[in-house]
Design an enzyme around this catalytic site. Structure first.
Site, PDB file in Angstrom:
ATOM      1  N   ARG A  29       6.084  72.572  62.290  1.00  0.00           N
ATOM      2  CA  ARG A  29       6.438  71.913  61.030  1.00  0.00           C
ATOM      3  C   ARG A  29       5.925  70.489  61.003  1.00  0.00           C
ATOM      4  NH1 ARG A  29      12.425  71.815  59.900  1.00  0.00           N
ATOM      5  NH2 ARG A  29      12.358  70.788  61.934  1.00  0.00           N
TER       6      ARG A  29
ATOM      7  N   ASP B  15       3.320  62.682  69.985  1.00  0.00           N
ATOM      8  CA  ASP B  15       4.743  62.823  69.621  1.00  0.00           C
ATOM      9  C   ASP B  15       5.630  62.390  70.788  1.00  0.00           C
ATOM     10  OD1 ASP B  15       3.956  65.098  71.105  1.00  0.00           O
ATOM     11  OD2 ASP B  15       5.176  66.489  69.946  1.00  0.00           O
TER      12      ASP B  15
END
Ligand SMILES: Nc1ncnc2c1ncn2[C@@H]1O[C@H](COP(=O)(O)OP(=O)(O)OP(=O)(O)O)[C@@H](O)[C@H]1O
Ligand SMILES: CC(C)(CO)[C@@H](O)C(=O)NCCC(=O)O
Ligand SMILES: [K+]
Length: 242
Positions: free
Chosen positions: A11, A99
């Protein structure tokens, strides 16, 4: 106003910050990227788009294309040897997922003590941040869903299970769910040993799997929503948004 983007393997999470405050947050699947244009257009005054992308060049291109003329061209965080007071001890600092790097930077801004930065997403990462702000290293394992899917795909007798967690499961679905969740929690608890004796040390849990993990862990932890976006805000603005 800044649009922050955390493009993961399943996502795309986004958030909008202005003057150190979150105005809006959400998540999109990869087949919903076209919604980014309306999102940016609805927030007049976006002066920068800043993100982390671990989903490949096609995703980066897709995000830029979807935004079109509704916002400035996206800029992407690249992991480096040092940023915002966090040092990166990875053999090749640029190889660290951006991330993970953003989450470490966000964690440091929230908690200036030794901590274990846990992101339970498609993959689960468990990263050791010492009291001085150095990322000492960390592990990558399949997230719980990916673990369950791999059992269903590569065995004859195991279904894609959606069981309940139990200490001593007595059916196949519960056995699979509990096994995969124990693997996640066990990895976190084992990694925590590396900082357990440091003053005020704790785990910061983020990602869709964080709540399930929190129910099992017997080490100190805090739940933090969207730690990657919070770290991106620190890089983009110099301070943690609230
Ligand atoms: N109810 C739940 N119980 C246990 N684990 C869950 C639950 N819901 C989600 N998860 C875990 O969280 C993961 C999804 O987390 P999250 O929404 O942060 O990831 P994502 O955004 O899909 O991942 P990525 O950042 O890699 O794109 C799943 O892979 C699963 O392992
Ligand atoms: C581990 C994931 C998939 C977690 O999203 C991502 O951070 C990634 O692709 N990392 C690159 C490899 C590394 O961090 O060593
Ligand atoms: K992930």
């Amino acid at each position: 106003m800044i649009l922050l983007i955390d493009a993961g393997n399943t996502r795309i999470k986004w958030g909008i910050v202005r003057d150190g405050q979150w105005l809006a947050e959400g998540a999109l699947r990869h087949d919903q990227l076209d919604q980014l244009h309306a999102l940016a257009a609805a927030h007049v005054g976006i002066r920068r788009v800043f993100g982390s992308n671990v989903a490949g060049l096609r995703t980066a291109a897709g995000i830029a294309e979807a935004l079109g003329d509704s916002a400035p061209a996206p800029q992407w965080l690249h992991s480096s040897a040092e940023c915002c007071g966090v040092r990166n001890a990875y053999d090749t600092p640029a190889q660290l997922g951006s991330d993970r790097w953003a989450a470490l930077i966000g964690a440091r801004a929230l908690q200036p003590a030794a901590c274990l930065v846990v992101n339970a997403g498609t993959a689960t990462t468990v990263d050791v941040l010492d009291a001085a702000g150095t990322f000492q290293g960390g592990i990558i394992l399949p997230g719980e869903h990916l673990m369950r899917r791999s059992l269903a795909r590569d065995t004859a007798q195991l279904p894609l299970a959606d069981g309940h967690y139990a200490a001593a499961p007595r059916n196949t679905a519960d056995a699979i769910t509990s096994g995969c969740r124990n693997a996640q929690a066990g990895a976190v608890e084992r990694m925590f040993r590396q900082i357990a004796r440091e003053p005020l040390s704790r785990c910061l849990l983020s990602g869709g799997g964080a709540d399930a993990l929190a129910e099992l862990l017997d080490v100190p932890f805090s739940r933090v929503d969207n730690l990657v976006l919070k770290g991106l805000a620190v890089v983009a603005t110099g301070t943690a948004a609230t």
